[in-house]
Design a protein around this motif. Sequence first.
Motif, PDB file in Angstrom:
ATOM      1  N   THR A 118      17.649  93.148  16.562  1.00  0.00           N
ATOM      2  CA  THR A 118      16.234  93.488  16.420  1.00  0.00           C
ATOM      3  C   THR A 118      15.615  92.499  15.436  1.00  0.00           C
ATOM      4  OG1 THR A 118      16.686  95.141  14.698  1.00  0.00           O
ATOM      5  CG2 THR A 118      16.609  95.918  16.964  1.00  0.00           C
ATOM      6  N   SER A 119      15.023  92.970  14.360  1.00  0.00           N
ATOM      7  CA  SER A 119      14.428  92.031  13.412  1.00  0.00           C
ATOM      8  C   SER A 119      14.699  92.529  12.000  1.00  0.00           C
ATOM      9  CB  SER A 119      12.920  91.945  13.653  1.00  0.00           C
ATOM     10  OG  SER A 119      12.307  93.138  13.226  1.00  0.00           O
ATOM     11  N   PRO A 120      14.524  91.655  11.010  1.00  0.00           N
ATOM     12  CA  PRO A 120      14.731  92.100   9.630  1.00  0.00           C
ATOM     13  C   PRO A 120      13.850  93.307   9.284  1.00  0.00           C
ATOM     14  CG  PRO A 120      14.611  89.716   9.703  1.00  0.00           C
ATOM     15  CD  PRO A 120      14.292  90.199  11.085  1.00  0.00           C
ATOM     16  N   ARG A 121      12.638  93.288   9.783  1.00  0.00           N
ATOM     17  CA  ARG A 121      11.740  94.402   9.495  1.00  0.00           C
ATOM     18  C   ARG A 121      12.294  95.691  10.086  1.00  0.00           C
ATOM     19  NH1 ARG A 121       6.053  95.490   8.749  1.00  0.00           N
ATOM     20  NH2 ARG A 121       5.651  93.285   8.384  1.00  0.00           N
ATOM     21  N   ASP A 122      12.747  95.624  11.329  1.00  0.00           N
ATOM     22  CA  ASP A 122      13.323  96.815  11.957  1.00  0.00           C
ATOM     23  C   ASP A 122      14.551  97.277  11.199  1.00  0.00           C
ATOM     24  OD1 ASP A 122      12.408  95.329  15.000  1.00  0.00           O
ATOM     25  OD2 ASP A 122      11.670  97.274  14.295  1.00  0.00           O
ATOM     26  N   ALA A 123      15.358  96.334  10.749  1.00  0.00           N
ATOM     27  CA  ALA A 123      16.584  96.712  10.051  1.00  0.00           C
ATOM     28  C   ALA A 123      16.261  97.459   8.758  1.00  0.00           C
ATOM     29  CB  ALA A 123      17.435  95.479   9.755  1.00  0.00           C
ATOM     30  N   GLN A 165      13.137  77.558   2.539  1.00  0.00           N
ATOM     31  CA  GLN A 165      12.753  78.936   2.280  1.00  0.00           C
ATOM     32  C   GLN A 165      12.896  79.657   3.610  1.00  0.00           C
ATOM     33  OE1 GLN A 165       8.922  79.059   0.564  1.00  0.00           O
ATOM     34  NE2 GLN A 165       9.053  81.185  -0.087  1.00  0.00           N
ATOM     35  N   LEU A 166      13.042  80.982   3.564  1.00  0.00           N
ATOM     36  CA  LEU A 166      13.128  81.701   4.834  1.00  0.00           C
ATOM     37  C   LEU A 166      11.817  82.415   5.111  1.00  0.00           C
ATOM     38  CD1 LEU A 166      16.614  83.417   5.004  1.00  0.00           C
ATOM     39  CD2 LEU A 166      15.871  81.263   5.969  1.00  0.00           C
ATOM     40  N   GLU A 167      11.470  82.453   6.358  1.00  0.00           N
ATOM     41  CA  GLU A 167      10.299  83.213   6.755  1.00  0.00           C
ATOM     42  C   GLU A 167      10.754  84.649   6.947  1.00  0.00           C
ATOM     43  OE1 GLU A 167       7.060  82.002   9.832  1.00  0.00           O
ATOM     44  OE2 GLU A 167       8.752  82.974  10.846  1.00  0.00           O
ATOM     45  N   LYS A 168      10.130  85.542   6.196  1.00  0.00           N
ATOM     46  CA  LYS A 168      10.578  86.918   6.130  1.00  0.00           C
ATOM     47  C   LYS A 168      10.732  87.617   7.477  1.00  0.00           C
ATOM     48  CE  LYS A 168       7.761  89.488   3.933  1.00  0.00           C
ATOM     49  NZ  LYS A 168       6.972  90.149   2.878  1.00  0.00           N
ATOM     50  N   GLU A 169       9.735  87.454   8.336  1.00  0.00           N
ATOM     51  CA  GLU A 169       9.738  88.229   9.573  1.00  0.00           C
ATOM     52  C   GLU A 169      10.853  87.824  10.511  1.00  0.00           C
ATOM     53  OE1 GLU A 169       6.710  90.882   8.830  1.00  0.00           O
ATOM     54  OE2 GLU A 169       8.049  90.807  10.548  1.00  0.00           O
ATOM     55  N   SER A 170      11.167  86.528  10.522  1.00  0.00           N
ATOM     56  CA  SER A 170      12.072  86.049  11.559  1.00  0.00           C
ATOM     57  C   SER A 170      13.355  85.465  11.020  1.00  0.00           C
ATOM     58  CB  SER A 170      11.363  84.952  12.353  1.00  0.00           C
ATOM     59  OG  SER A 170      11.084  83.877  11.474  1.00  0.00           O
ATOM     60  N   GLY A 171      13.403  85.156   9.749  1.00  0.00           N
ATOM     61  CA  GLY A 171      14.582  84.489   9.203  1.00  0.00           C
ATOM     62  C   GLY A 171      14.638  83.013   9.532  1.00  0.00           C
ATOM     63  N   LYS A 172      13.552  82.489  10.098  1.00  0.00           N
ATOM     64  CA  LYS A 172      13.557  81.057  10.408  1.00  0.00           C
ATOM     65  C   LYS A 172      13.253  80.269   9.142  1.00  0.00           C
ATOM     66  CE  LYS A 172      12.363  81.410  15.235  1.00  0.00           C
ATOM     67  NZ  LYS A 172      13.468  80.973  16.073  1.00  0.00           N
ATOM     68  N   ARG A 219       7.678 104.029   5.766  1.00  0.00           N
ATOM     69  CA  ARG A 219       6.849 102.844   5.872  1.00  0.00           C
ATOM     70  C   ARG A 219       6.800 102.076   4.567  1.00  0.00           C
ATOM     71  NH1 ARG A 219       3.175 104.924   9.971  1.00  0.00           N
ATOM     72  NH2 ARG A 219       4.483 104.818  11.819  1.00  0.00           N
ATOM     73  N   MET A 220       6.965 102.786   3.464  1.00  0.00           N
ATOM     74  CA  MET A 220       6.914 102.153   2.152  1.00  0.00           C
ATOM     75  C   MET A 220       7.939 101.058   2.052  1.00  0.00           C
ATOM     76  SD  MET A 220       4.804 102.179   0.046  1.00  0.00           S
ATOM     77  CE  MET A 220       3.584 102.608   1.222  1.00  0.00           C
ATOM     78  N   GLN A 221       9.167 101.383   2.436  1.00  0.00           N
ATOM     79  CA  GLN A 221      10.234 100.377   2.391  1.00  0.00           C
ATOM     80  C   GLN A 221       9.801  99.154   3.169  1.00  0.00           C
ATOM     81  OE1 GLN A 221      13.804  99.433   3.005  1.00  0.00           O
ATOM     82  NE2 GLN A 221      14.861 100.738   1.558  1.00  0.00           N
ATOM     83  N   GLU A 222       9.277  99.447   4.353  1.00  0.00           N
ATOM     84  CA  GLU A 222       8.915  98.366   5.248  1.00  0.00           C
ATOM     85  C   GLU A 222       7.735  97.586   4.707  1.00  0.00           C
ATOM     86  OE1 GLU A 222       7.560  99.886   8.913  1.00  0.00           O
ATOM     87  OE2 GLU A 222       6.353  98.089   9.227  1.00  0.00           O
ATOM     88  N   ILE A 223       6.726  98.301   4.263  1.00  0.00           N
ATOM     89  CA  ILE A 223       5.507  97.641   3.816  1.00  0.00           C
ATOM     90  C   ILE A 223       5.779  96.761   2.618  1.00  0.00           C
ATOM     91  CG2 ILE A 223       3.314  98.028   2.637  1.00  0.00           C
ATOM     92  CD1 ILE A 223       2.891 100.388   4.506  1.00  0.00           C
ATOM     93  N   LEU A 224       6.510  97.293   1.661  1.00  0.00           N
ATOM     94  CA  LEU A 224       6.685  96.493   0.465  1.00  0.00           C
ATOM     95  C   LEU A 224       7.728  95.426   0.620  1.00  0.00           C
ATOM     96  CD1 LEU A 224       5.808  99.302  -1.871  1.00  0.00           C
ATOM     97  CD2 LEU A 224       4.728  97.084  -1.779  1.00  0.00           C
ATOM     98  N   SER A 225       8.589  95.543   1.626  1.00  0.00           N
ATOM     99  CA  SER A 225       9.444  94.404   1.908  1.00  0.00           C
ATOM    100  C   SER A 225       8.677  93.373   2.701  1.00  0.00           C
ATOM    101  CB  SER A 225      10.658  94.837   2.734  1.00  0.00           C
ATOM    102  OG  SER A 225      11.454  95.709   1.995  1.00  0.00           O
ATOM    103  N   PHE A 226       7.692  93.806   3.463  1.00  0.00           N
ATOM    104  CA  PHE A 226       7.036  92.894   4.387  1.00  0.00           C
ATOM    105  C   PHE A 226       5.563  92.702   4.143  1.00  0.00           C
ATOM    106  CE2 PHE A 226      10.254  91.507   7.210  1.00  0.00           C
ATOM    107  CZ  PHE A 226      11.254  92.404   6.991  1.00  0.00           C
ATOM    108  N   GLY A 227       4.969  93.510   3.239  1.00  0.00           N
ATOM    109  CA  GLY A 227       3.576  93.300   2.886  1.00  0.00           C
ATOM    110  C   GLY A 227       2.613  93.472   4.031  1.00  0.00           C
ATOM    111  N   HIS A 228       2.945  94.304   5.006  1.00  0.00           N
ATOM    112  CA  HIS A 228       2.085  94.427   6.171  1.00  0.00           C
ATOM    113  C   HIS A 228       1.642  95.861   6.316  1.00  0.00           C
ATOM    114  CE1 HIS A 228       0.498  93.896  10.087  1.00  0.00           C
ATOM    115  NE2 HIS A 228       1.431  94.550  10.706  1.00  0.00           N
ATOM    116  N   GLU A 229       0.340  96.068   6.320  1.00  0.00           N
ATOM    117  CA  GLU A 229      -0.159  97.438   6.387  1.00  0.00           C
ATOM    118  C   GLU A 229      -0.144  97.949   7.811  1.00  0.00           C
ATOM    119  OE1 GLU A 229      -0.289  97.144   2.671  1.00  0.00           O
ATOM    120  OE2 GLU A 229      -1.193  98.961   3.400  1.00  0.00           O
ATOM    121  N   ARG A 230       0.320  99.169   8.013  1.00  0.00           N
ATOM    122  CA  ARG A 230       0.306  99.763   9.352  1.00  0.00           C
ATOM    123  C   ARG A 230      -0.812 100.796   9.416  1.00  0.00           C
ATOM    124  NH1 ARG A 230       4.601  99.839  13.377  1.00  0.00           N
ATOM    125  NH2 ARG A 230       5.630 101.609  12.575  1.00  0.00           N
ATOM    126  N   LYS A 231      -0.892 101.456  10.551  1.00  0.00           N
ATOM    127  CA  LYS A 231      -1.949 102.455  10.704  1.00  0.00           C
ATOM    128  C   LYS A 231      -1.758 103.559   9.668  1.00  0.00           C
ATOM    129  CE  LYS A 231      -4.247 101.892  14.848  1.00  0.00           C
ATOM    130  NZ  LYS A 231      -3.691 100.669  15.371  1.00  0.00           N
TER     131      LYS A 231
END
Lengths: 263, 359
Positions: free
Chosen positions: A19-24, A91-98, B326-338
Motif C-alpha cells: 500500500t503506501s506509507p500513509r496507509d501503513a 531526501q525521501l518524499e513522504k508520501e511515496s518514499g521516492k 486520523r491524528m497519527q496520519e495527519i501529523l505524520s503526513f500534514g494532510h487535512e482530511r474531511k
Amino acid sequence: MEITKVLPDDCISLIISLTSPRDACRMALLSHAFNSIADSNAVWQMFLPLDYIHIISNSSSPPSLLSLPKKDLYFTLCYHPILSHNGDMFQLEKESGKKWYMVGARALSIQWVDTPRHWTWISLPDSRFCRVAKLKNVGRLEIKGKVKLNTLSSNTNYEAYFVFKLVRDRYGFRHTPVELDVSIEGTAAGEVRSVILDPPRNMPQQAKERVDGWLEIEMGEFFNGFENDRTVEFSLREDHDDQPKRGLIVQGIELRPKHKNNR
Amino acid sequence: MSEVDMAVIKPEMMKSYIWLQTADGLIQQVEQEVAMFCPMICHEVIQKDMGSSKNYAISLPQRVNPAMLSLILDYCRFHQVPGRSNKERKSFDEKFIRMDTKRLCELTSAADSLQLKPLVDLTSRALARIIEGKSPEEIREIFHLPDDLTEEEKLEPLKNTTDDPRIRLLNRLYAKKRKELQERQKLKNIEVEEERVDDRSVDDLLSFINGDNGDSKGIKNSKSKKKNRRRKDQQKNTSANEAIKNHNKEPNGLNQVCHSAEVGQKVRAGVGATSNLHDVEDDIFDNKNEPDDGDIDDEIDPALKEKIDREVEDFARRLNSDWPERMQEILSFGHERKPVHFSLNGNGSLRRYANSEQR
C-alpha cells in the motif's frame, strides 16, 4: 473470518508494504495485531529506497541511523536530508518514499567559478549547503550538472529545478533569457526552454518562490526507467549577447518526482 | 527448478499424476506438470519421493482446503504452459483475482503455504488495492478486525522528530486524555488510600517503580518521586528544545544541514558516549514517552498551566477531525482530511461525534 487468523503475519506485512506509507501509519491503529505488524521493519524496509544502506554509509550522517527501527529511519530521511560525500543531498518524499535529490553548486560545473574575479563562494544561513556560488561578473554564463540515473528512484518521472537567488545589485538577467536544458545522455536532446530569470514587474515571473526563501525554475523533466546506467545532464546557458551579468546566487539543481496534481 | 526437476517433467513422458491429500482427508490426483508448479509439492516429490500413489499422497498444509486447492490448480494449469504471452498471462490474472475479499485472503494463505510466490504476489497486490486509502473503520469492517486497542494505546505520544509545535500540542492533549482515563480508572478502584498523599521514602518508591511498571497503582504512587525526576528532565528538555527551536525555523520545511549537524554535535557531546541517535533524538525531541506525562502539568505555575490548558483545548477545537486514527496520519503526513466534529464536555474531556454521515 478475522484476517489475522487466516493470514500469517508475513503475508499481512507483504500486503501492507504494497500500500503506501500513509496507509501503513493508519493501519497501526486498527487493532493490536495490526499495530505490531504495521510498524514492523518488514513493512517499512519496503518503503525505504533499495540502496538506503549505501546512501547512509556514504554520507556524513552517523551510521547509527542504520540501527534505527525502519519506520523511524523512513521519517528521519523524510525530514532530515542526507549529505553524501560527493556533495549531493538525498531526501525521501513522504508520501511515496521516492528520492528527492539535490546537486549543490560545488558539484556543478560552473564556468569560471574558481576565478575570484568572476564568482565567489559564500555561506548563506538559509541554504541547505554550506557554500553557494555568487556571480560577480561574467559575459557568458554556463552552468552544467549531471547525475547518474541509478542514484534516483526507478520508474519515476522527475522534474529538475534550478535553485537560485538574485541579489539587489544585479544585472544582465532582466531582458536576456537563459536557456535551460535537461537531457539523458545518448538520447535526443529534449526541448530547450528559454526563460527570463529576472523579469520586470509587469511581466510574469516564471520562477517560483520556495519554502526556504529561494527561487526555483523548472529546467525540464525526464523519465528514469528501470535499467539505467546512463546519466542525465542539465545545463543553464546564456552565451549569445556577451553582456555582463552579475548578482545571481546558485544553490544547486534539485530533482523531484513529478506529480500530476499540485499539493 | 533444478535440472533434476526438469528431467521429471519432460513432455515426452507419459501423462502422470501426483496424488494430493487435503487436511480434511480428501485425496485427489492432479496432472504432474500442474502440481509441480507449486514449489512445496515439487519438493515433496523430488526430495521425499511422495505423491506417486494413493497411499503416498502428499499431505497438503492445513491452510489449503479443497476449494482453495482447486483455484490454485487452475492458476497453475494456466501458467505452467510455457508458450503464453505476457499479455495473456496478465489478462488471465486480472480475471482470476475477481473474487470476494474473504476468498482472496484464504487464497493468499493457501498459496503462501505452498510457496507459490507469483500467486501470493498477485493476491497480495489485489488485497493492497482494496485497503489502500480506506479509513481504519472501513478496513476493520472488511477484515472483521476487533477494535481492541485501548484508548490509552491509541493515545501513545507521537515521535516529534521535527519539533513540530502541533505534535507537541497533540502529545499534551494525549497526555491529558490519558490522565483523565487513568483517573476514571482509579475512581473505580475501591482502595481509597491511593488518593492520599504518598509519604514513602524515595528509595521505597524507586524500587517500587522499577519493580512494577505496568500497575496503575504503581504509577499513581510513584508520582511524587517521578515528579522530581521529571522536573529536572523537563528543564533539560526545555532548554534543549529552545536551542533546537532557534536552529529549526521551519519545522515543516527543509532543515538546514549545516545547522542541524551543529546542533546534532552539541547534543551528542552533551549526552556523552551515547552512539544511539535514536535515544538522543528521543531525549531532545520528545517531551514525554511515559504514561505519567500528565504529571508535567502539575509542576507548572498555575497561571502558566491555565494558559497551556486553554491552548490545548483551543487546539482540540481547531483539530476538528476524526481522532485518534486520523491524528497519527495527519501529523505524520500534514494532510487535512474531511472534518468530523468533536467538542469538549463540561469537564474538559473530549467527545467524538459519530462520523459516518459526515464523510
